[in-house]
Motif scaffolding. Structure first.
Motif, PDB file in Angstrom:
ATOM      1  N   GLU A 195       1.101  -1.334  -0.377  1.00 48.93           N
ATOM      2  CA  GLU A 195       0.000  -0.313   0.063  1.00 48.93           C
ATOM      3  C   GLU A 195       0.301   1.403   0.228  1.00 48.93           C
ATOM      4  OE1 GLU A 195      -2.806   1.928   3.124  1.00 48.93           O
ATOM      5  OE2 GLU A 195      -2.860  -0.468   2.840  1.00 48.93           O
ATOM      6  N   THR A 196       0.360   1.975  -0.233  1.00 51.18           N
ATOM      7  CA  THR A 196       1.855   3.394  -0.815  1.00 51.18           C
ATOM      8  C   THR A 196       0.415   4.653  -0.781  1.00 51.18           C
ATOM      9  OG1 THR A 196       0.890   3.193  -3.137  1.00 51.18           O
ATOM     10  CG2 THR A 196       3.375   2.280  -2.905  1.00 51.18           C
ATOM     11  N   ASN A 197       0.760   5.853   0.288  1.00 56.79           N
ATOM     12  CA  ASN A 197      -0.388   6.433   0.042  1.00 56.79           C
ATOM     13  C   ASN A 197       0.364   7.765  -0.482  1.00 56.79           C
ATOM     14  OD1 ASN A 197      -1.412   5.896   1.932  1.00 56.79           O
ATOM     15  ND2 ASN A 197      -0.289   5.836   3.609  1.00 56.79           N
TER      16      ASN A 197
END
Length: 94
Positions: free
Chosen positions: A92-94
């Protein structure tokens, strides 16, 4: 985002580079320790100890580099096989 494949050669090159740098650092420590041990005990002469210490500085990074390349190949191959069973690595990348 899912990672479903890692290029074997790409990971092997990165792993070899990182292991080579670690090998440089480790070789200096091994060289100093060996040289000190040989000089402060009744071991080899200074010339013999210096030659062995310098060989640590030359050959250990090369050995670490080769081992890192092999480890990178094995890890990438293993990851690619495991992904085929489990469907990928989710990140997961923000």
């Amino acid at each position: 985002m899912k990672i479903t494949k890692i290029s074997i050669l790409s990971l092997a090159k990165i792993s070899a580079f990182v292991h080579g740098i670690i090998g440089i650092v480790v070789s200096f420590f091994f060289s100093v320790i060996f040289l000190g041990e040989q000089l402060f005990t009744e071991g080899a002469s200074f010339l013999e100890a210096a030659v062995v210490s310098l060989s640590f500085i030359v050959f250990l990074p090369i050995l670490y580099f080769i081992a890192g390349f092999i480890v990178g190949c094995v890890v990438a191959f293993s990851f690619n096989k495991a992904v085929s069973f489990f469907g990928g690595l989710e990140i997961e990348t923000n």
